[in-house]
Design an enzyme around this catalytic site. Structure first.
Site, PDB file in Angstrom:
ATOM      1  N   GLU A 380     -35.750  -9.177   0.401  1.00  0.00           N
ATOM      2  CA  GLU A 380     -35.575  -9.293   1.547  1.00  0.00           C
ATOM      3  C   GLU A 380     -37.291  -9.233   1.958  1.00  0.00           C
ATOM      4  O   GLU A 380     -37.957  -8.461   3.401  1.00  0.00           O
ATOM      5  CB  GLU A 380     -35.204  -7.788   2.468  1.00  0.00           C
ATOM      6  N   ASN A 434     -28.013 -11.246   1.582  1.00  0.00           N
ATOM      7  CA  ASN A 434     -27.593  -9.674   1.551  1.00  0.00           C
ATOM      8  C   ASN A 434     -27.129 -10.332   2.946  1.00  0.00           C
ATOM      9  O   ASN A 434     -27.455 -10.197   3.800  1.00  0.00           O
ATOM     10  CB  ASN A 434     -28.617  -8.538   1.448  1.00  0.00           C
ATOM     11  N   LYS A 535     -22.642   3.499  -1.104  1.00  0.00           N
ATOM     12  CA  LYS A 535     -22.094   2.408  -0.841  1.00  0.00           C
ATOM     13  C   LYS A 535     -21.817   2.087  -2.467  1.00  0.00           C
ATOM     14  O   LYS A 535     -21.043   0.950  -2.403  1.00  0.00           O
ATOM     15  CB  LYS A 535     -23.188   1.098  -0.661  1.00  0.00           C
TER      16      LYS A 535
END
Ligand code: GCB
Length: 661
Positions: A380, A434, A535
């Site tokens: 990212e 992602n 998460k």
């Protein structure tokens, strides 16, 4: 022979960052500590983005004298920048918090020796990562060793490598094991002895060569292949430097013989057979310990990953402990290894050199692990949008990875919004995305159609899913889960959907859940928890497997089980409840308060609807053959208010986008 001495014990630690004005002859003013150590184990996990980030010092009196041997210091990680001093003399600087480095101490040793290591986790634009959704714990958080060797030895100074490179290939029914040895200070008449042992300890290859024959191929017939979690078979290469029957140096290197390839339609193949890669991402930190964990914690993590039934791990977002890659080899995990070129790029050449050097260390240090099948060159980097220089930076990293290793794929974790035809998908051999549909944006139901659309738009692209996930706070519960409510039940709903979507799409070369474990991210304050990303399928302390753990166990694991969901949603106020059970069995039966509610056939999820609850305790028992799970639910008059997130922020502000500031 080499002697490796672990020197984790009896260090002195201080945050006083001034070597000139401190008394080092008496260290009693410092804090006595043992390694592994971080100074952020508590402030790095409690929120506020205010953990201590600066230079700190570690001192140790070395119990080693001047000797005719070579003496090296081996530091298995120092986060993030380290400067090594011996007896006040600066010997070495290392930038990057995740890799091994060694320092030759020999010429600087005196009768008594004081080692000092300054470790700094302060902000530095030239050392990756610059920003990310995790705490950059400072410290000497892995093992530190002293290595004593003869003047002739396997190279210890080349990017922290082992000094021996092993490349097994399969040619027809033979294993061809190329062994490249890097010997420091070789002398005429010295020999290299190469041996290969089977797992059972039988010697199957034995060759003696001159010290110059340092790039040879050893062969043997009918190799037993390393076949992932089904059969992680390892051989051991023993290679020694011998001088007239005296072994000067010797290494044992485990290796596996395997082939793999990826097909754009059929996904991953191991040893010519389809081998669907479905698994998890892992961060290395742990409650109250940060990154300063030991073999015990590594092993526990691996056991949990094994239990969920994963066959692949993305070791995010940096180089992990050598020991963990060893475990991956032994447990048969297929691994994505990567560098922390993540979230934000700094355009200076020095910063790019740092990314290159971290990649070089990652590859050179971990080249021999059969578990690793790809090198990740970034994650990212376009988080804040695409910018000039990003493509070039990736190209240079990709070229380096290809130059250092022609046997593995290169890969990249791209943002969800990157178009399949974008240049960002054309640099590495394969890519992954992602995707956070169902958490940060869109609905989880859009995931399947989105993946299929991407594939339609670019049918030749080999892609997977490098991250997907949703927050699940084990203290929040509801029977009407909604996106962004942080409840454990929404996380379960999300993963039930995603597990199915991803299992149905074999073209995805691999998928990795974000994340196997909750982890520290000191800047976070959401979902009723400070400083944490929730998460994980398992809590930060590894004590609780959330319900979402068991949906994957139902899909992936062959170990028979039944699991009653919502056990932490213990206090109920409605007269009935739907009892939900995850299992990898075909049939499940239910008994509540001694009454049988029959047996239902199903596939992974079993729901017994509208089961009446008595006031007070209700004993719920699920069985399948000999398997049994039992949970108490308590019916009370009023709904349990502590189950609801009391955060009063507007709904759209509840889910913090950690990258927006
Ligand atoms: C991402 C990042 C990861 C974060 C995750 C999240 O895309 O790669 O480092 O932790 O999202 O939970 O936001």
């Amino acid at each position: 022979m080499r002697k490796v001495t672990n020197i984790n014990e009896n260090w002195y630690f201080t945050k006083v960052d001034d070597i000139n004005n401190v008394n080092v002859s008496d260290l009693s003013w410092c804090e006595p500590i043992n390694l592994p150590h971080t100074w952020n184990n508590l402030d790095g996990q409690d929120g506020g983005n205010d953990y201590y980030r600066a230079g700190c010092w570690y001192y140790k009196k070395l119990n080693v004298k001047k000797t005719d041997k070579e003496v090296y210091l081996e530091i298995k990680a120092a986060s993030m920048i380290a400067d090594v001093y011996l007896n006040g003399k600066h010997l070495f600087n290392h930038k990057g918090g995740f890799s091994t480095f060694r320092v030759r101490l020999t010429p600087h040793l005196e009768e008594e020796n004081l080692l000092a290591v300054r470790v700094d986790n302060g902000k530095d634009n030239n050392v990756y990562p610059l920003r990310a959704d995790f705490t950059f714990f400072g410290g000497l958080y892995r093992d530190v060793n002293l290595i004593e060797v003869d003047s002739t030895h396997f190279d210890l100074e080349y990017f922290g490598s082992k000094g021996v490179k092993v490349t097994p290939t399969v040619v027809k029914k033979e294993a061809h094991v190329r062994v490249e040895t890097f010997v420091t200070n070789p002398k005429e008449n010295q020999k290299l002895v190469y041996e290969i042992f089977s797992k059972e300890g039988e010697r199957i290859v034995h060759e003696i060569k001159t010290v110059d024959e340092n790039d040879i191929t050893l062969t043997f017939k009918n190799p037993h292949l390393w076949h992932g979690i089904e059969d992680p078979y390892l051989y051991t290469l023993r290679v020694g430097i011998v001088d007239k029957d005296v072994i000067l140096d010797q290494l044992d290197i485990p290796f596996g013989v395997r082939t793999f390839h990826i097909d754009k339609d059929e996904g991953f193949f191991l040893n010519g057979k389809p081998y669907m890669l479905r698994g998890v991402c892992r961060h290395q930190d742990r409650l109250n310990m940060g990154w300063a964990i030991t073999k015990k914690e590594h092993k526990e993590d691996m056991e949990l990953i094994k239990e969920v039934g994963a066959n692949t791990i993305r070791l995010a977002h940096y180089q992990h402990d050598d020991y963990f890659y060893d475990l991956c080899d032994q447990y048969g995990m297929v691994v994505w290894a990567e560098i922390p070129f993540i979230s934000k790029m700094y355009k200076a050449r020095e910063a790019q050199e740092n990314a290159l050097s971290q990649l070089k260390e990652l590859i050179i240090q971990n080249y021999n692990h059969p578990s690793i099948i790809c090198w990740g060159v970034g994650n990212e980097i376009t988080l804040k949008g695409t910018e000039d220089g990003q493509i070039e930076a990736f190209k240079e990293l990709n070229e380096l990875a290809k130059k250092l290793d022609q046997t593995r794929y290169t890969t990249l974790a791209n943002m969800s919004y990157i178009d399949p035809n974008s240049e960002f998908n054309k640099i590495t051999d394969i890519v992954s995305y992602n995707h956070y549909m169902g958490w940060y944006y869109d609905e989880v139901e859009s995931s399947g159609p989105r993946l299929d659309q991407d594939r339609k738009n670019n049918p030749d692209l080999i892609f997977g899913v490098s991250e997907y996930g949703a927050e699940g706070n084990i203290y929040y519960h509801t029977d009407k889960p909604k996106q962004s409510d942080y409840s454990e039940e929404y996380q379960t709903f999300f993963h039930e959907h995603m597990a199915k979507v991803l299992m149905e799409r074999k073209y995805l070369w691999a998928t990795h859940i974000w994340n196997m474990f909750d982890f520290a991210s000191d800047a976070r304050d959401e979902g009723g928890v400070q400083g944490r990303n929730n998460k994980g399928l398992v809590t930060y302390d590894r004590k609780i497997k959330k319900d979402s753990f068991f949906i994957y166990k139902a899909y992936w694991s062959k170990e028979p089980f039944v699991h009653i969901c919502e056990r932490r949603f213990e206090k109920r106020h409605k007269p009935t409840m739907n009892v939900k059970i995850f299992s990898n069995q075909k049939k499940v039966s239910l008994n509540v308060n001694g009454k049988d509610y029959g047996t239902i056939k199903g596939d992974k999820t079993f729901i017994f609807k509208d089961i009446p609850l008595e006031m007070g305790e209700n004993k719920v028992i699920a069985t399948s053959g000999d398997l049994k799970d039992e949970v108490i639910f308590i019916r009370q008059e009023q709904p349990e208010l502590s189950y609801i997130n009391q955060d009063t922020r507007r709904k759209e502000d509840l889910v913090t986008k950690w990258w927006q500031d």
